[in-house]
Write a protein that holds these residues in place. Structure first.
Motif, PDB file in Angstrom:
ATOM      1  N   UNK A   1      60.874  -7.441 -43.306  1.00  0.00           N
ATOM      2  CA  UNK A   1      60.721  -7.716 -44.718  1.00  0.00           C
ATOM      3  C   UNK A   1      61.851  -6.662 -45.457  1.00  0.00           C
ATOM      4  N   UNK A   2      62.054  -5.676 -45.251  1.00  0.00           N
ATOM      5  CA  UNK A   2      62.980  -4.549 -45.620  1.00  0.00           C
ATOM      6  C   UNK A   2      63.656  -3.771 -44.912  1.00  0.00           C
ATOM      7  N   UNK A   3      64.850  -3.430 -45.175  1.00  0.00           N
ATOM      8  CA  UNK A   3      65.725  -2.478 -44.683  1.00  0.00           C
ATOM      9  C   UNK A   3      66.119  -1.523 -45.693  1.00  0.00           C
ATOM     10  N   UNK A   4      65.772  -0.240 -45.343  1.00  0.00           N
ATOM     11  CA  UNK A   4      66.278   0.699 -46.392  1.00  0.00           C
ATOM     12  C   UNK A   4      66.735   1.836 -45.791  1.00  0.00           C
ATOM     13  N   UNK A   5      67.918   2.345 -46.627  1.00  0.00           N
ATOM     14  CA  UNK A   5      68.732   3.544 -46.383  1.00  0.00           C
ATOM     15  C   UNK A   5      67.912   4.827 -46.255  1.00  0.00           C
ATOM     16  N   UNK A   6      68.034   5.500 -45.278  1.00  0.00           N
ATOM     17  CA  UNK A   6      67.766   6.888 -45.038  1.00  0.00           C
ATOM     18  C   UNK A   6      68.472   7.897 -44.472  1.00  0.00           C
ATOM     19  N   UNK A   7      69.215   8.417 -45.175  1.00  0.00           N
ATOM     20  CA  UNK A   7      70.555   9.259 -44.578  1.00  0.00           C
ATOM     21  C   UNK A   7      71.455   8.200 -44.034  1.00  0.00           C
TER      22      UNK A   7
ATOM     23  N   UNK B   1      72.256   2.910 -37.795  1.00  0.00           N
ATOM     24  CA  UNK B   1      73.358   2.308 -38.554  1.00  0.00           C
ATOM     25  C   UNK B   1      73.162   2.791 -40.118  1.00  0.00           C
ATOM     26  N   UNK B   2      74.315   2.876 -40.693  1.00  0.00           N
ATOM     27  CA  UNK B   2      74.257   3.075 -42.371  1.00  0.00           C
ATOM     28  C   UNK B   2      74.050   1.636 -42.927  1.00  0.00           C
ATOM     29  N   UNK B   3      73.332   1.440 -43.922  1.00  0.00           N
ATOM     30  CA  UNK B   3      73.196   0.314 -44.842  1.00  0.00           C
ATOM     31  C   UNK B   3      74.237  -0.586 -44.732  1.00  0.00           C
ATOM     32  N   UNK B   4      75.378   0.007 -45.225  1.00  0.00           N
ATOM     33  CA  UNK B   4      76.667  -0.998 -45.294  1.00  0.00           C
ATOM     34  C   UNK B   4      77.007  -1.607 -44.177  1.00  0.00           C
ATOM     35  N   UNK B   5      76.929  -0.916 -42.919  1.00  0.00           N
ATOM     36  CA  UNK B   5      77.091  -1.677 -41.509  1.00  0.00           C
ATOM     37  C   UNK B   5      76.021  -2.677 -41.220  1.00  0.00           C
ATOM     38  N   UNK B   6      74.766  -2.438 -41.665  1.00  0.00           N
ATOM     39  CA  UNK B   6      73.738  -3.450 -41.513  1.00  0.00           C
ATOM     40  C   UNK B   6      74.079  -4.562 -42.348  1.00  0.00           C
TER      41      UNK B   6
END
Length: 148
Positions: free
Chosen positions: A61-67, A84-89
């Motif tokens: 449903x959601x992918x959230x950045x966490x550090x 992974x970082x959010x940008x990579x995802x």
């Protein structure tokens, strides 16, 4: 519906050709969607035992950045970690159903229940599980274009 598999060397690798009776043309969208979602899996980390687990991308449903990692929440409420970082995802997601709505969040547009406006020209997105997220002003134009 009966399913028959045949190999065809004349088409490129990574391409699947589906042939149906003309009367089945109304089901092509459903068939395409089912095939598209059936194979895409995401390898995540189970937070309780640090083991890798494969989950269906369509259940996210959601992918959230966490550090330097991401928190992945399924529509069922289960939570996993992604190393992974959010940008990579964002770069690796192949599904058109995922959209970045702010600097910290990517949502699966398949689970959007409703929208509402908020202060400062923002949009609040409410998902089918009742969770809500704010779409940043920067992403509103892309968000509207993708959902139209």
């Amino acid at each position: 519906m009966e399913i028959i598999f045949e190999a065809d060397g004349s088409i490129g690798q990574g391409i699947a050709k589906v042939t149906t009776h003309p009367a089945e043309a109304e089901h092509w969208g459903q068939i395409r969607e089912a095939i598209h979602h059936s194979g895409h899996k995401l390898v995540v980390i189970h937070p309780k035992n640090d083991r890798n687990v494969q989950i269906l991308l369509s259940s996210v449903a959601v992918i959230e950045s966490e550090d330097r990692m991401c928190n992945v929440r399924l529509i069922t409420g289960e939570r996993y970690l992604l190393n992974k970082r959010l940008k990579g995802v964002e770069d690796s997601l192949e599904s058109p159903h995922f959209m970045k709505i702010n600097n910290q969040t990517i949502i699966n547009t398949s689970y959007i229940k409703e929208f509402s406006s908020t202060d400062n020209a923002r949009i609040k997105v409410i998902l089918t599980d009742g969770s809500s997220y704010l779409v940043s002003r920067f992403y509103i134009k892309n968000f509207r274009g993708k959902l139209s």
